[in-house]
Design an enzyme around this catalytic site. Sequence first.
Site, PDB file in Angstrom:
ATOM      1  N   ARG A   1       0.896  -1.360   0.235  1.00 61.82           N
ATOM      2  CA  ARG A   1      -0.037  -0.042  -0.039  1.00 61.82           C
ATOM      3  C   ARG A   1       0.817   1.293  -0.132  1.00 61.82           C
ATOM      4  O   ARG A   1       1.996   1.279   0.606  1.00 61.82           O
ATOM      5  CB  ARG A   1      -0.889  -0.083   0.960  1.00 61.82           C
ATOM      6  CG  ARG A   1      -1.818  -1.329   1.351  1.00 61.82           C
ATOM      7  CD  ARG A   1      -2.556  -1.138   2.632  1.00 61.82           C
ATOM      8  NE  ARG A   1      -3.500  -2.038   2.866  1.00 61.82           N
ATOM      9  CZ  ARG A   1      -3.217  -3.327   3.356  1.00 61.82           C
ATOM     10  NH1 ARG A   1      -2.199  -3.540   3.936  1.00 61.82           N
ATOM     11  NH2 ARG A   1      -4.337  -4.312   3.461  1.00 61.82           N
TER      12      ARG A   1
ATOM     13  N   LYS B   1      -1.775  -2.789   7.535  1.00 60.05           N
ATOM     14  CA  LYS B   1      -3.080  -2.166   7.909  1.00 60.05           C
ATOM     15  C   LYS B   1      -3.485  -2.815   9.139  1.00 60.05           C
ATOM     16  O   LYS B   1      -3.368  -4.146   9.319  1.00 60.05           O
ATOM     17  CB  LYS B   1      -4.057  -2.516   6.782  1.00 60.05           C
ATOM     18  CG  LYS B   1      -5.526  -1.893   6.878  1.00 60.05           C
ATOM     19  CD  LYS B   1      -6.322  -2.060   5.561  1.00 60.05           C
ATOM     20  CE  LYS B   1      -7.486  -1.291   5.951  1.00 60.05           C
ATOM     21  NZ  LYS B   1      -8.292  -1.249   4.673  1.00 60.05           N
TER      22      LYS B   1
ATOM     23  N   HIS C   1      -2.575   2.018  -5.604  1.00 63.67           N
ATOM     24  CA  HIS C   1      -3.247   1.018  -5.648  1.00 63.67           C
ATOM     25  C   HIS C   1      -3.874  -0.033  -6.723  1.00 63.67           C
ATOM     26  O   HIS C   1      -3.654  -1.135  -6.901  1.00 63.67           O
ATOM     27  CB  HIS C   1      -4.839   1.114  -4.859  1.00 63.67           C
ATOM     28  CG  HIS C   1      -5.232   0.069  -3.861  1.00 63.67           C
ATOM     29  ND1 HIS C   1      -4.457   0.320  -2.532  1.00 63.67           N
ATOM     30  CD2 HIS C   1      -6.135  -0.654  -3.973  1.00 63.67           C
ATOM     31  CE1 HIS C   1      -5.150  -0.867  -1.702  1.00 63.67           C
ATOM     32  NE2 HIS C   1      -6.127  -1.291  -2.470  1.00 63.67           N
TER      33      HIS C   1
ATOM     34  N   ARG D   1      -0.912  -2.371  -6.860  1.00 68.51           N
ATOM     35  CA  ARG D   1      -1.027  -3.429  -5.989  1.00 68.51           C
ATOM     36  C   ARG D   1      -1.911  -4.403  -6.676  1.00 68.51           C
ATOM     37  O   ARG D   1      -1.755  -5.718  -6.435  1.00 68.51           O
ATOM     38  CB  ARG D   1      -1.671  -2.769  -4.576  1.00 68.51           C
ATOM     39  CG  ARG D   1      -2.165  -3.784  -3.361  1.00 68.51           C
ATOM     40  CD  ARG D   1      -2.204  -3.062  -2.248  1.00 68.51           C
ATOM     41  NE  ARG D   1      -3.229  -3.679  -1.472  1.00 68.51           N
ATOM     42  CZ  ARG D   1      -2.652  -4.525  -0.460  1.00 68.51           C
ATOM     43  NH1 ARG D   1      -1.503  -4.832  -0.290  1.00 68.51           N
ATOM     44  NH2 ARG D   1      -3.485  -5.316   0.376  1.00 68.51           N
TER      45      ARG D   1
ATOM     46  N   HIS E   1      -4.282  -9.377   3.470  1.00 66.72           N
ATOM     47  CA  HIS E   1      -5.797  -9.363   3.571  1.00 66.72           C
ATOM     48  C   HIS E   1      -6.035 -10.266   4.819  1.00 66.72           C
ATOM     49  O   HIS E   1      -5.600 -11.203   5.056  1.00 66.72           O
ATOM     50  CB  HIS E   1      -6.605  -9.719   2.404  1.00 66.72           C
ATOM     51  CG  HIS E   1      -6.420  -8.703   1.366  1.00 66.72           C
ATOM     52  ND1 HIS E   1      -6.619  -9.396   0.026  1.00 66.72           N
ATOM     53  CD2 HIS E   1      -6.355  -7.481   0.951  1.00 66.72           C
ATOM     54  CE1 HIS E   1      -6.689  -8.173  -0.715  1.00 66.72           C
ATOM     55  NE2 HIS E   1      -6.171  -7.337  -0.202  1.00 66.72           N
TER      56      HIS E   1
ATOM     57  N   TYR F   1     -10.176 -10.963  -7.171  1.00 64.45           N
ATOM     58  CA  TYR F   1      -9.091 -11.020  -7.956  1.00 64.45           C
ATOM     59  C   TYR F   1      -9.607 -12.436  -8.615  1.00 64.45           C
ATOM     60  O   TYR F   1      -8.690 -13.114  -9.663  1.00 64.45           O
ATOM     61  CB  TYR F   1      -7.893 -11.313  -7.848  1.00 64.45           C
ATOM     62  CG  TYR F   1      -7.268 -10.111  -6.873  1.00 64.45           C
ATOM     63  CD1 TYR F   1      -7.090  -8.875  -7.984  1.00 64.45           C
ATOM     64  CD2 TYR F   1      -7.093  -9.992  -5.421  1.00 64.45           C
ATOM     65  CE1 TYR F   1      -6.525  -7.774  -7.146  1.00 64.45           C
ATOM     66  CE2 TYR F   1      -6.759  -8.707  -5.085  1.00 64.45           C
ATOM     67  CZ  TYR F   1      -6.433  -7.750  -5.631  1.00 64.45           C
ATOM     68  OH  TYR F   1      -5.919  -6.587  -5.127  1.00 64.45           O
TER      69      TYR F   1
END
Length: 323
Positions: free
Chosen positions: A162, A195, A267, A270, A293, A302
């Site tokens: 990120r 994150k 992003h 990414r 994630h 995806y």
Amino acid sequence: MQESNKPLIKHIPTFLEYCEVEKGLSPVSSKNYHNFLKLFVDWLDQSKLSNLLPHQLTAEHVWNYRLYLSRKQDYKGAYLKKTSQSYYLRALRNLLKYLTDKDIITLPSEKIKLPKLTDKDKQIKFLSFEQVEKLLAMPDTSTPDGLRDRTILEVLFSTGMRVSELTSLNLKQFNVNDLLAGKIPDYIELNIIGKGGKMRPVYFSKRTMEWMTKYLKVRPEMTPPLFINYFRGGEKDSEHRLSPRSVESLVRKYTMMAGLPVDATPHTLRHSFATDLLSHGADLRSVQEMLGHSSVATTQIYTHITNTGLKNVYKNFHSGAKK
């Protein structure tokens, strides 16, 4: 003043503190909540509802706010996407959950309905490898800032980081002396805090490290941040750390220079990182780990890649599909 008698907007600062301290969200995530709720505050102000108390919030208010979001246009005249509208509404929903946890009477959070997303809404923007290569070739690497920019683009595509994670990188995380001495490994594994304060490994390819070495050789000084701002007039950071906004601007600039059909952002690179891995046979759970994630369900955006792979398997191996 009792908490229940404070206007709704007066609870937002303590909610943001709660997100950072109690929920353990990163400062970047808390800032995102702040930005999402700022639009709600603007709407309250425009609707002359700035003094609305928590218990006075109604389903009709929420409906009117949803209409406001659906009609909101950005500086280009484009309407907010449904996915973007969902972010704003989730922030409001979490604010109401917080108030309920604090025994402050307000509208139940489940009354905040999110827009229904179609398959088209869920589609992600990504670049093909050929488009990524074209983008990487845009910076003028004969200049220090051009070398920095090329390195940034390489890192984004190599690691899937990120933008906030990239700008948080420091020199001490790398063996700078070895790199400057020409000792460049085939790849470097680095553990970063992403994150939600979660640690995960990211991987820098040899090509990326070669560009980083070129960049380090022309850096004017060895301040702690890996990526520094050469135009320091507007930077508040005393270490001259490059800001996420600056990285977003440079990606946009090189996207336009490359004439790419996608309005790329950090992003987007990414997404391109994940798409490239999956298209070459990586499994979804491994990509989940590399992206950081929490749930594989997030990584399933995806599936356009895995679905293509399944089609190819069917066409190549099913007897009825063969010519």
